[in-house]
Structure formats: structure tokens, C-alpha cells
Design a protein around this motif. Structure first.
Motif, PDB file in Angstrom:
ATOM      1  N   LEU A 178       4.431  -5.382  -1.269  1.00 19.25           N
ATOM      2  CA  LEU A 178       3.079  -5.835  -1.814  1.00 19.25           C
ATOM      3  C   LEU A 178       2.003  -4.854  -1.172  1.00 19.25           C
ATOM      4  O   LEU A 178       1.506  -4.315  -2.116  1.00 19.25           O
ATOM      5  CB  LEU A 178       2.869  -7.270  -1.499  1.00 19.25           C
ATOM      6  N   ILE A 179       2.136  -4.680   0.209  1.00 18.24           N
ATOM      7  CA  ILE A 179       1.062  -3.735   0.684  1.00 18.24           C
ATOM      8  C   ILE A 179       1.384  -2.257  -0.286  1.00 18.24           C
ATOM      9  O   ILE A 179       0.236  -1.737  -0.419  1.00 18.24           O
ATOM     10  CB  ILE A 179       1.074  -3.777   2.162  1.00 18.24           C
ATOM     11  N   SER A 180       2.477  -1.758  -0.064  1.00 24.08           N
ATOM     12  CA  SER A 180       2.696  -0.568  -0.432  1.00 24.08           C
ATOM     13  C   SER A 180       2.394  -0.098  -2.007  1.00 24.08           C
ATOM     14  O   SER A 180       1.685   0.783  -2.158  1.00 24.08           O
ATOM     15  CB  SER A 180       4.455  -0.048  -0.468  1.00 24.08           C
ATOM     16  N   ALA A 181       2.566  -1.265  -2.708  1.00 21.17           N
ATOM     17  CA  ALA A 181       2.440  -0.857  -4.101  1.00 21.17           C
ATOM     18  C   ALA A 181       0.751  -1.200  -4.336  1.00 21.17           C
ATOM     19  O   ALA A 181       0.248  -0.493  -5.139  1.00 21.17           O
ATOM     20  CB  ALA A 181       2.946  -2.192  -5.079  1.00 21.17           C
ATOM     21  N   SER A 182       0.191  -1.849  -3.459  1.00 21.29           N
ATOM     22  CA  SER A 182      -1.260  -2.163  -3.728  1.00 21.29           C
ATOM     23  C   SER A 182      -1.803  -0.864  -3.151  1.00 21.29           C
ATOM     24  O   SER A 182      -2.727  -0.404  -3.999  1.00 21.29           O
ATOM     25  CB  SER A 182      -1.605  -3.373  -2.923  1.00 21.29           C
ATOM     26  N   ILE A 183      -1.602  -0.341  -2.072  1.00 21.79           N
ATOM     27  CA  ILE A 183      -2.194   0.913  -1.634  1.00 21.79           C
ATOM     28  C   ILE A 183      -2.018   2.172  -2.522  1.00 21.79           C
ATOM     29  O   ILE A 183      -2.844   2.655  -2.792  1.00 21.79           O
ATOM     30  CB  ILE A 183      -1.769   1.450  -0.124  1.00 21.79           C
ATOM     31  N   MET A 184      -0.687   2.041  -2.856  1.00 20.26           N
ATOM     32  CA  MET A 184      -0.269   3.436  -3.739  1.00 20.26           C
ATOM     33  C   MET A 184      -0.739   3.493  -4.935  1.00 20.26           C
ATOM     34  O   MET A 184      -0.917   4.611  -5.688  1.00 20.26           O
ATOM     35  CB  MET A 184       1.332   3.720  -3.402  1.00 20.26           C
ATOM     36  N   SER A 185      -0.665   2.316  -5.767  1.00 19.52           N
ATOM     37  CA  SER A 185      -0.878   2.339  -7.023  1.00 19.52           C
ATOM     38  C   SER A 185      -2.615   2.836  -7.114  1.00 19.52           C
ATOM     39  O   SER A 185      -2.776   3.658  -8.187  1.00 19.52           O
ATOM     40  CB  SER A 185      -0.992   0.966  -7.744  1.00 19.52           C
ATOM     41  N   LYS A 186      -3.675   2.484  -6.287  1.00 19.50           N
ATOM     42  CA  LYS A 186      -4.831   2.952  -6.333  1.00 19.50           C
ATOM     43  C   LYS A 186      -5.083   4.405  -6.044  1.00 19.50           C
ATOM     44  O   LYS A 186      -5.767   5.229  -6.645  1.00 19.50           O
ATOM     45  CB  LYS A 186      -5.680   2.209  -5.419  1.00 19.50           C
ATOM     46  N   LYS A 187      -4.364   4.966  -5.027  1.00 19.82           N
ATOM     47  CA  LYS A 187      -4.394   6.224  -4.762  1.00 19.82           C
ATOM     48  C   LYS A 187      -3.550   7.329  -5.963  1.00 19.82           C
ATOM     49  O   LYS A 187      -4.191   8.329  -6.309  1.00 19.82           O
ATOM     50  CB  LYS A 187      -3.218   6.628  -3.481  1.00 19.82           C
ATOM     51  N   ALA A 202      -4.417  -3.396  13.881  1.00 18.68           N
ATOM     52  CA  ALA A 202      -3.914  -2.792  12.646  1.00 18.68           C
ATOM     53  C   ALA A 202      -3.210  -4.088  11.992  1.00 18.68           C
ATOM     54  O   ALA A 202      -2.958  -5.175  12.615  1.00 18.68           O
ATOM     55  CB  ALA A 202      -3.017  -1.833  13.000  1.00 18.68           C
ATOM     56  N   PHE A 203      -3.102  -3.684  10.741  1.00 15.94           N
ATOM     57  CA  PHE A 203      -2.210  -4.652   9.689  1.00 15.94           C
ATOM     58  C   PHE A 203      -0.974  -4.813  10.426  1.00 15.94           C
ATOM     59  O   PHE A 203      -0.103  -5.901  10.710  1.00 15.94           O
ATOM     60  CB  PHE A 203      -1.983  -3.903   8.542  1.00 15.94           C
ATOM     61  N   MET A 204      -0.304  -3.657  10.939  1.00 16.93           N
ATOM     62  CA  MET A 204       1.052  -3.724  11.536  1.00 16.93           C
ATOM     63  C   MET A 204       0.978  -3.647  13.136  1.00 16.93           C
ATOM     64  O   MET A 204       0.420  -2.895  13.599  1.00 16.93           O
ATOM     65  CB  MET A 204       1.666  -2.486  10.866  1.00 16.93           C
ATOM     66  N   LEU A 230      -4.128  -9.367  -7.860  1.00 14.12           N
ATOM     67  CA  LEU A 230      -3.116  -9.895  -7.041  1.00 14.12           C
ATOM     68  C   LEU A 230      -3.355  -9.882  -5.478  1.00 14.12           C
ATOM     69  O   LEU A 230      -3.054 -10.783  -4.870  1.00 14.12           O
ATOM     70  CB  LEU A 230      -2.080  -8.651  -7.142  1.00 14.12           C
ATOM     71  N   TYR A 231      -4.516  -8.850  -5.095  1.00 10.97           N
ATOM     72  CA  TYR A 231      -4.862  -9.335  -3.803  1.00 10.97           C
ATOM     73  C   TYR A 231      -5.759 -10.541  -3.503  1.00 10.97           C
ATOM     74  O   TYR A 231      -5.437 -11.009  -2.389  1.00 10.97           O
ATOM     75  CB  TYR A 231      -5.895  -7.872  -3.467  1.00 10.97           C
ATOM     76  N   ALA A 232      -6.536 -10.883  -4.685  1.00  8.88           N
ATOM     77  CA  ALA A 232      -7.412 -12.050  -4.214  1.00  8.88           C
ATOM     78  C   ALA A 232      -6.346 -13.061  -4.319  1.00  8.88           C
ATOM     79  O   ALA A 232      -6.655 -13.960  -3.354  1.00  8.88           O
ATOM     80  CB  ALA A 232      -8.196 -12.334  -5.581  1.00  8.88           C
ATOM     81  N   LEU A 233      -5.291 -13.243  -4.996  1.00  8.80           N
ATOM     82  CA  LEU A 233      -4.151 -14.369  -4.926  1.00  8.80           C
ATOM     83  C   LEU A 233      -3.423 -14.243  -3.766  1.00  8.80           C
ATOM     84  O   LEU A 233      -3.301 -15.293  -2.861  1.00  8.80           O
ATOM     85  CB  LEU A 233      -3.017 -14.055  -6.007  1.00  8.80           C
ATOM     86  N   ARG A 234      -2.922 -13.088  -3.188  1.00  7.22           N
ATOM     87  CA  ARG A 234      -2.638 -12.825  -1.752  1.00  7.22           C
ATOM     88  C   ARG A 234      -3.288 -13.349  -0.654  1.00  7.22           C
ATOM     89  O   ARG A 234      -2.812 -13.952   0.115  1.00  7.22           O
ATOM     90  CB  ARG A 234      -1.972 -11.370  -1.671  1.00  7.22           C
ATOM     91  N   ASP A 235      -4.636 -13.102  -0.837  1.00  9.32           N
ATOM     92  CA  ASP A 235      -5.412 -13.548   0.196  1.00  9.32           C
ATOM     93  C   ASP A 235      -5.580 -14.737   0.505  1.00  9.32           C
ATOM     94  O   ASP A 235      -5.497 -15.385   1.634  1.00  9.32           O
ATOM     95  CB  ASP A 235      -6.843 -12.989  -0.236  1.00  9.32           C
TER      96      ASP A 235
HETATM   97  N1  URA Z   1      -4.911  -2.417   1.671  1.00  6.31           N
HETATM   98  C1  URA Z   1      -4.800  -2.431   0.155  1.00  6.31           C
HETATM   99  O1  URA Z   1      -5.371  -1.706  -0.625  1.00  6.31           O
HETATM  100  N2  URA Z   1      -3.857  -3.092  -0.199  1.00  6.31           N
HETATM  101  C2  URA Z   1      -2.992  -4.314   0.732  1.00  6.31           C
HETATM  102  O2  URA Z   1      -2.314  -4.885   0.250  1.00  6.31           O
HETATM  103  C3  URA Z   1      -3.085  -4.110   2.133  1.00  6.31           C
HETATM  104  C4  URA Z   1      -4.264  -3.126   2.605  1.00  6.31           C
END
Ligand code: URA
Length: 434
Positions: free
Chosen positions: A179-188, A206-208, A164-169
Motif C-alpha cells: 500500500l505504501i509503495s503504490a501510494s508513493i509511486m502512483s503520485k511520482k 522513519a516509517f520503516m 485511500l490514504y485518509a481511510l488507511r490513516d
Molecule cells: N507516503 C505516501 O505518500 N504514502 C504512504 O502510504 C506513505 C508515505
């Protein structure tokens, strides 16, 4: 459920149910959803947003695309920290040994630098011999022996996120809070921790870029963590200027060792202690923040945190002698000073431009496949708010070749803004979310 129906539902502002979201994530992971349909849904999500329930369902589906590590046999409350990324943002290398030395196990999974922001793995790899690619077995052995493991993402953790990140990029869909929230928190969540402290950065580096967006992201991340059984809290910290003096991998490691020796820049100490204290309270070894701060200060003063860093380095194959002998770290002989063009008050040392200058020197990467030079980077000698004389050194650029220096120099020059009036800078920690 047809992909096109899920896409049109979100395009028209609908709320997707768990089954639709699970079908999307498993379709992306297996390849059953072609990239054009996955990208269309990502764009619809970016434009239409997601409810808290949809974001939670997306996070769960991404976690379920891989394994969820079980660290239940390791005693203690396992606590990690995650930063949304910045320039000179090196606190993980201080927190991990400090918090582990206070008795809280720290299984830390980090990322690499991309764009103008740095990454913990690149910093660690500037230590000769240091291996970040531990297997999950090796990670658990390191946790049992030294109370900490600092590693990269394994391929079994949230594999859907990688796709998903590769596509978003490449589809302009990175900047979506769900999308950022799900990406970060799924890994954690997948890494098997019990608690998490987030450092959500705000400002040019920063991102934000705004406080309001950073708060919205922090609230979204904290809600997902707590709903998934990971006790989560966040602080919002300033990132309009690089954190500390050092930007660049080996330079940042040395700055962290200085902090572990009880020295180092005040802003790095402030943010590190704030995060560490919260990790100690969540980890159950300190009753409240005051007790946690006292414990952190005592552990730094006794040398136990520094000693723990040396043991972590040794455990992961690195040369622990670097903590006493910085000449064992990669370095370059050539440096150039960027001086103040006039007298006045330094009003800005722009984090994003310094980050881009550091990438131009070779310290970071524009594309995932780029290699980094561990030795090059920038030292930020003066900070916004400082009164400066004409000709004083504001930045020092450490470079390997002239072409890279020529690319970095104009970015570094633009990063420095000098004004006439003094001003009071805001505190490093701007807010918190529980
Ligand atoms: N870091 C991540 O792991 N995912 C994002 O989408 C943005 C920052």
C-alpha cells in the motif's frame, strides 16, 4: 464483480487480478464502494500482502484515477527525488537547485509534514511569499525558466490515493509495504518524470524502523518505477538521529542555504551529494558517479547552486533576499538550552522523540488540518558519538509560548541518552537498490 467477493478472496490469501484491483480503486474514487468495504479490503491487503504484479496493478489503477502530466515538450531528462520521510530531512531544498544548476530539469512534487516527520512544502512556505500551489501551467513555465518547480500535489494527480490514504490513516492500515509503495509511486509516475531517486529512511524517525523492512520497501518502490517506465533507484539512509542540526521549517531552510554556500553539517552534505550525484547520472549530464560528484562540488563552489535557489524562490513569488539576509526569515526571540545531565558519550539523540518535540513546539502537525508555526523548532548541537561534558548544550529549543515548551521539554529530555563508552556510528548511506 461484487466487492464482497474481492474482499473474501484477499482475506483467504488469494491473488487479485487487474480487473478486481481496478474495480476497487474506481469504486473508492467514485464512492460506489462504501468506506467499510474499502477498509475491509485494505485490512486484508495489510494482513495477506500483495504480489509484485498486484502491487503494480494497484499503482496503475491509482495513476489512472487522475491525469498523467505530459512534460515531453520540456527538453532534457526530467528527474525527481522522493524521501520516505524523516526528522530534519531537508535535502530536497538543496538537491532541487543543485541538480537544476547542473542542467537536469527537476519537476518536484512534495508533501506536507505529518506526525513526527517534516514536509518540504511547509519548509518552503516559511520563505516569505513562496507559493507552492502552482498550477500545472505555472509549473511548466517555472521548469522552462529556472529548470525547477517545487510544488504540492494538484487535485488531478492520483485522486484515489487521497481517499485511500485518509481511510488507511484511521483504520490501522498505513504500514503495509504494497500500500505504501503504490501510494508513493502512483503520485511520482503521474507527475510525468523520466527518472526518480528515492531516499528510503530507516530508524526510529522513519516509517520503516528496521534495515530489513527499509530494504523491502526500497525494492518494491524501485520495481514499480522501472516497470512503469520511470528509471528508478533508491538509497537507504540512517534516520535514528535527526539529519543535520536544524529541525523546524525556517531553521531548516537556513541550514540548506548554508550547505548551498559550501558550509553546513557533514551528514546533510553526505546524503545530499549522494542523491544529487545519482540524479545527474540518471539525468544524463554526468557519465558516472565520480564525474557527478565533481560536478556537484564545482556547482556548489562556484555559487551557481545558491544563485539557482534564489531564482527558484523569486520564480515562485518568494523573497530571494533571504539567501543573504536570514533576518528576513520568520524567527522567535525565545530559546532554551537542554544540557547534558552528566559527562560521557552521547549514545542517542532519538529522531522520533525530537520530531514529536518539534511538533509540540508547533513546527509540525498531528492532524492534516493543523497549521504550522514556521519559526519554532530545535537545533541539535551535538550528535551521537560525541564526547560531552556535564552541562554542555545538546539541544536548543526555539519556542513561541510556554505551554508548547512545557509539552516539548519532556520529549526532548527523553531523546538524549548518554553512555560511558565511545562508539563508532554507521555511515549515513547503508545500501542501494537498482
Ligand atoms: N507516503 C505516501 O505518500 N504514502 C504512504 O502510504 C506513505 C508515505
Amino acid at each position: 464483480m461484487r466487492a464482497v467477493d474481492i474482499i473474501t478472496s484477499k482475506r483467504d490469501g488469494g491473488v487479485l487480478d487487474r480487473a478486481a484491483i481496478a474495480a476497487f480503486v474506481s469504486g473508492v474514487t467514485s464512492g460506489a464502494w462504501p468506506d467499510y468495504q474499502a477498509s475491509a479490503l485494505l485490512m486484508a491487503i495489510l494482513l495477506r500482502g500483495m504480489t509484485a504484479e498486484e502491487t503494480a496493478a494497484l499503482t496503475t489503477a491509482i495513476v489512472d484515477s487522475g491525469i498523467r502530466v505530459d512534460l515531453g515538450h520540456i527538453p532534457g531528462i526530467k528527474v525527481d527525488k522522493h524521501s520516505t520521510g524523516g526528522v530534519g530531512d531537508k535535502t530536497s531544498l538543496i538537491l532541487a537547485p543543485l541538480v537544476a544548476a547542473c542542467g537536469v530539469p527537476v519537476p518536484m512534487m512534495s508533501g506536507r509534514g505529518l506526525g513526527h516527520t517534516g514536509g518540504t512544502l511547509d519548509k518552503l512556505e516559511s520563505i516569505p511569499g513562496f507559493r507552492v500551489g502552482l498550477s500545472l501551467d505555472e509549473m511548466q513555465r517555472a521548469l522552462a525558466r529556472v529548470g525547477c518547480a517545487m510544488i504540492g500535489q494538484t487535485k488531478d494527480i492520483a485522486p484515489a490515493d487521497k481517499k485511500l490514504y485518509a481511510l488507511r490513516d484511521v483504520t490501522g492500515t498505513v504500514e503495509s509495504i504494497p500500500l505504501i509503495s503504490a501510494s508513493i509511486m502512483s503520485k511520482k509516475i503521474a507527475e510525468g518524470i523520466d527518472a526518480l531517486v528515492l531516499d528510503v529512511k530507516t530508524g526510529s524517525g522513519a516509517f520503516m524502523k528496521t534495515d530489513a523492512d527499509s530494504r523491502r520497501l526500497a525494492e518494491s518502490l524501485v520495481a514499480i518505477g522501472n516497470a512503469s517506465g520511470v528509471k528508478t533507484e533508491a538509497i537507504i539512509t540512517r534516520m535514528e538521529t535527526p539529519l543535520g542540526e536544524a529541525v523546524g521549517n525556517a531553521l531548516e531552510v537556513i541550514e540548506c542555504i548554508e550547505v548551498l554556500k559550501g558550509r553546513g553539517p557533514a551528514d546533510v552534505i553526505d546524503v545530499s551529494l549522494e542523491l544529487a550525484a545519482r540524479m545527474l547520472v540518471l539525468g544524463g549530464v554526468a557519465a558516472d558517479r565520480a564525474a557527478a560528484f565533481a560536478m556537484c562540488r564545482a556547482t556548489l563552489a562556484s555559487g551557481a547552486a545558491l544563485d539557482r535557489f534564489a531564482r527558484i524562490i523569486e520564480q515562485q513569488g518568494g523573497d530571494p533576499r533571504i539567501v543573504d539576509d536570514y533576518s528576513r526569515m520568520p524567527s522567535v526571540a525565545q530559546s532554551v538550552s537542554m544540557r547534558a545531565p552528566r559527562a560521557g558519550f552521547l549514545t542517542r539523540v532519538d529522531a522520533e522523540l525530537i520530531g514529536r518535540a518539534s511538533v509540540a513546539l508547533g513546527a509540525g502537525r498531528n492532524r492534516v488540518e493543523d497549521t504550522v508555526d514556521p519559526a519554532v523548532g530545535i537545533l541539535v548541537r551535538r550528535k551521537p558519538g560525541d564526547e560531552i561534558r556535564q552541562g554542555e548544550t545538546v539541544l536548543e529549543l526555539f519556542y513561541r509560548d510556554d505551554t508548547a515548551l512545557q509539552a516539548a521539554r519532556p520529549l526532548a529530555e527523553r531523546a538524549i541518552v548518554i553512555g560511558d563508552a565511545p562508539f563508532a556510528s554507521r555511515p549515513m548511506v547503508l545500501g542501494e537498490v537498482h
